[in-house]
Each structure stands twice: as structure tokens, then as C-alpha cells.
Design an enzyme around this catalytic site. Structure first.
Site, PDB file in Angstrom:
ATOM      1  N   ASP A  90       0.754 -17.920  13.121  1.00  0.00           N
ATOM      2  CA  ASP A  90       1.335 -17.327  11.923  1.00  0.00           C
ATOM      3  C   ASP A  90       2.162 -18.352  11.159  1.00  0.00           C
ATOM      4  O   ASP A  90       2.067 -18.476   9.926  1.00  0.00           O
ATOM      5  CB  ASP A  90       2.231 -16.145  12.298  1.00  0.00           C
ATOM      6  CG  ASP A  90       1.453 -14.965  12.855  1.00  0.00           C
ATOM      7  OD1 ASP A  90       0.233 -14.905  12.637  1.00  0.00           O
ATOM      8  OD2 ASP A  90       2.071 -14.111  13.512  1.00  0.00           O
ATOM      9  N   ARG A 110       0.848  -1.202   0.000  1.00  0.00           N
ATOM     10  CA  ARG A 110       0.000   0.000   0.000  1.00  0.00           C
ATOM     11  C   ARG A 110       0.881   1.249   0.000  1.00  0.00           C
ATOM     12  O   ARG A 110       1.993   1.241   0.563  1.00  0.00           O
ATOM     13  CB  ARG A 110      -0.912  -0.023   1.216  1.00  0.00           C
ATOM     14  CG  ARG A 110      -0.174   0.042   2.543  1.00  0.00           C
ATOM     15  CD  ARG A 110      -1.109  -0.078   3.726  1.00  0.00           C
ATOM     16  NE  ARG A 110      -1.543  -1.460   3.949  1.00  0.00           N
ATOM     17  CZ  ARG A 110      -2.416  -1.803   4.877  1.00  0.00           C
ATOM     18  NH1 ARG A 110      -2.944  -0.882   5.667  1.00  0.00           N
ATOM     19  NH2 ARG A 110      -2.772  -3.069   5.027  1.00  0.00           N
TER      20      ARG A 110
END
Length: 382
Positions: free
Chosen positions: A162, A39
Site C-alpha cells: 500500500d 459512494r
């Protein structure tokens, strides 16, 4: 050497933080060309933790696209037409809102393998709940002992949700690539971090689901734990239920009166026997135990601080720590652990600067080899 196992596989990664980056690290180290879609204004939030980002982002390239804009959505759609894999980690329906769902992208690339990696998956009452590793552990049952005892503990430093989901994501992608060779078609993969931990807990959940005692999965043993030696160095002993290892340990530590005790007796008197064992271990230095335990072939190990791991003679022999020279200087990395007899694997590129490869990817040849360097020759950690 005939190239890398995943050489030629093109991956677009929109998954941030830890699980997705670990999955694409595994793929990149095996030869896949991984492009990070970041982003604008800061990129992956993990960039705020420099060592975390650098360690997980080597061998990858960075593109900045604003997926909230029509131009960013168009450009990602174009990139996906020549990609093999897309991995995203947004909450459900976000990619659909951007016009970048699997249903939309497969129209132009039916060979695309599209994996969504989220906390709870694409369906169910928790699907939109934001989450991180520890919450997944709680829901999956990993913390069941804390629930049973009513004693909260400090979180385990390793983010197991994770890592479990990241590893399964890489496995899922590799499986889909293999299947595509047979069918010619890509597929959609829905993977949840919490589901991954439930899978890791298979043996425990099997016992619970079927009303079986947990002792059929795990029983606390006196010689399965961490002990302090006379020089304050710490070691582990890992003898779960093998009587022959226990007998040898007792003979080494002067606990001959306990050598004939069986597994069930040790479980019944675990606190008492562990106290006697701890007292015996505390009577000698670690190096003395090293010689005795190795000679008797007893399962034991050092308890290293982080700076000791890279100089452990076993791990140095395995070339797990290698140095990569780049424009930013030389830095050490943890090498990927798979050893192939006929394929090259390893570290080619340092972690990219934010948007470093945007212009390259938005050119007419987005998957060019510009900026790549040959695999490094491993240097052992001295």
C-alpha cells in the site's frame, strides 16, 4: 514563504482503502486540493476503521456521487473538466463501464492526468484478481525467506505494498504535472501495487535474474538486530559490514577478542557471535549503553512502543506531531516530513464527514476555498 508546492492543483480521488488515500495525503499536505469521491451509503470502506480513515483523509474534502447512475457519471465528468488529476482504484475496465475512462474524460480535458492504481495493473492474467497488501508481497517476492525456509510467519504490521504504491503514485503525479508544464498535455498512468514492490526489491531481483549470489545484496551479521538490555528495554544495533563500527562495538561491550574479526568471519560465525553480543548487552541497562554507544558513535536505536515515538526528543525536534483544532475538538496528526525552505506545507483540515462538501462541489464554483483554514502552527508533542 510563497505558498505551497502543489498549490492550485485540483485532484479527484476515487481510490479507497489505503494506497490511493496515502498518495492523495502526500499531495494534499503539499498543497493540492483533494476531493474524495465517495459512494453513497457508507463511503470509503476505510471509514469503518476510524483512525485509519481520519489519519489519511485530513486536508481533503468529501463528495458523495453514485457512479453507477447516469447523474453521478455526468457530474463526475463535469468535475473532471476543471481537475488536474484523477486517481482511481477500481479493478480494470470498471471506469470504462461507467463511461469515465481516461479516453472518455481526456476528450473534454486533454490536460487531465489520470492514474489507475490497482493490485496487478491493467494487463496480465491477474489483472482482475482482487487483492490486498499481503498477496502483493507474496507475488513480488518480499516473502522469499518464508518460501525458502518453509516456515510461515505472522504478517508484518506495515502494509508495504500500500505504502510503496501510494508513494510512487504521488511521485508519478508530480512527474506528470512537471511534464505537462513542458508539453501542455496530460497523460494516463498505470500503476500496480505488486509492481511497486518488485521495484522496491530491485537489488534482490537483480541478483536472482543474473544468477548472482544473494550474499552480494545482504548477509546476516551478528550486530544487525534487536537486543534486550538488563532492564528489559530493547535496542537495535545496525552494523551490516563496516569493520570499524564492529571494532568500536566490541571495545564498548567487552568483546575485545572479537574486535579484529572481519565481515566474512562474522557472517560465517553469525549465531555464535550474536549470542556473545546478546549476553554482553543483557549485562547493562539501556541508559548505560546509550551513553557508551553515543560516545563511540555506534549506530544504534531505541525500540519504541507506539506511545513512546511521539515523545522521542529527536522526533519532537522535527515537529512530526502536530495538533489540529476543529469543530470536533483537537486531535493530533503526523505531519508530512518534507521540509521546504520557501514553501508552506502542513495540515489545514480534519478528515471530512461523508459528503460534507457535496453541495459545494456541485455548485457553480466546485473548487472554491469555502471551509478552508490557514495552515496550523505546529505544537510539539509533550
Amino acid at each position: 514563504m510563497i505558498g505551497s508546492p502543489l498549490e492550485g492543483v485540483k485532484v479527484l480521488s476515487l481510490a479507497e482503502q489505503y494506497p490511493g488515500p496515502y498518495a492523495t495525503l502526500l499531495l494534499a499536505d503539499l498543497g493540492a486540493d483533494v476531493a474524495l469521491i465517495e459512494r453513497p451509503g457508507g463511503g470509503d470502506p476505510a471509514r469503518k476503521l476510524e483512525s485509519l480513515f481520519s489519519s489519511l483523509s485530513r486536508n481533503k474534502r468529501s463528495i458523495v456521487l453514485d457512479l453507477k447512475s447516469s447523474d453521478g457519471q455526468r457530474r463526475l465528468t463535469e468535475l473532471s473538466t476543471t481537475a488536474d488529476v484523477l486517481i482511481e482504484g477500481y479493478r480494470p475496465d470498471v471506469m470504462k463501464k461507467f463511461g469515465l475512462s481516461y479516453t472518455a474524460l481526456k476528450q473534454k480535458n486533454p490536460r487531465l492526468i489520470y492514474l489507475s492504481l490497482t493490485g496487478f495493473g491493467q494487463n496480465g492474467p491477474y489483472r482482475r484478481r482482487p487483492t490486498h497488501d499481503l498477496s502483493c508481497q507474496g507475488v513480488a517476492g518480499v516473502l522469499f525467506q518464508q518460501r525458502r525456509t518453509g516456515r510461515p510467519q505472522e504478517p508484518f504490521q506495515l502494509p508495504v505494498a500500500d505504502l510503496a504504491s501510494g508513494t510512487l503514485a504521488a511521485f508519478g503525479v508530480a512527474s506528470a504535472l512537471l511534464a505537462r508544464e513542458r508539453t501542455g498535455h496530460g497523460c494516463y498512468i498505470d500503476l500496480a501495487m505488486t509492481d511497486s514492490l518488485v521495484s522496491w526489491m530491485t537489488a534482490y531481483h537483480y541478483a536472482a535474474l543474473n544468477g548472482r549470489p544473494m550474499t552480494e545484496v545482504y548477509e546476516e551479521e551478528p550486530a544487525y538486530g534487536t537486543f534486550v538490555c538488563a532492564d528489559n528495554e530493547m535496542i537495535t544495533l545496525s552494523i551490516p559490514n563496516e569493520d570499524h563500527y564492529w571494532k568500536a562495538l566490541c571495545e564498548c561491550t567487552g568483546l575485545d577478542h572479537l574486535a579484529s574479526t572481519c565481515h566474512q568471519d562474522r557472517v560465517q560465525h553469525v549465531a555464535e557471535y550474536r549470542q556473545q553480543l546478546a549476553a554482553a548487552i543483557a549485562g547493562q541497562r539501556r541508559e548505560e549503553w546509550r551513553a557508551r554507544f553515543d560516545a563511540a558513535e555506534i549506530p544504534w536505536g531505541d525500540v519504541h512502543d507506539l506511545h513512546n515515538v511521539s515523545i522521542d526528543p529527536q522526533l519532537r525536534t522535527r515537529d512530526l506531531f502536530v495538533r489540529l483544532k476543529s469543530e470536533q475538538g483537537a486531535e493530533w496528526h503526523v505531519n508530512q516530513p518534507l521540509r521546504f525552505d520557501c514553501y508552506k506545507t502542513g495540515i489545514n483540515l480534519p478528515a471530512p464527514k461523508l459528503g460534507e462538501h457535496t453541495r459545494e462541489f456541485l455548485s457553480s464554483q466546485p473548487w472554491s476555498e469555502t471551509g478552508k483554514c490557514p495552515p496550523i502552527r505546529p505544537e510539539r508533542r509533550d
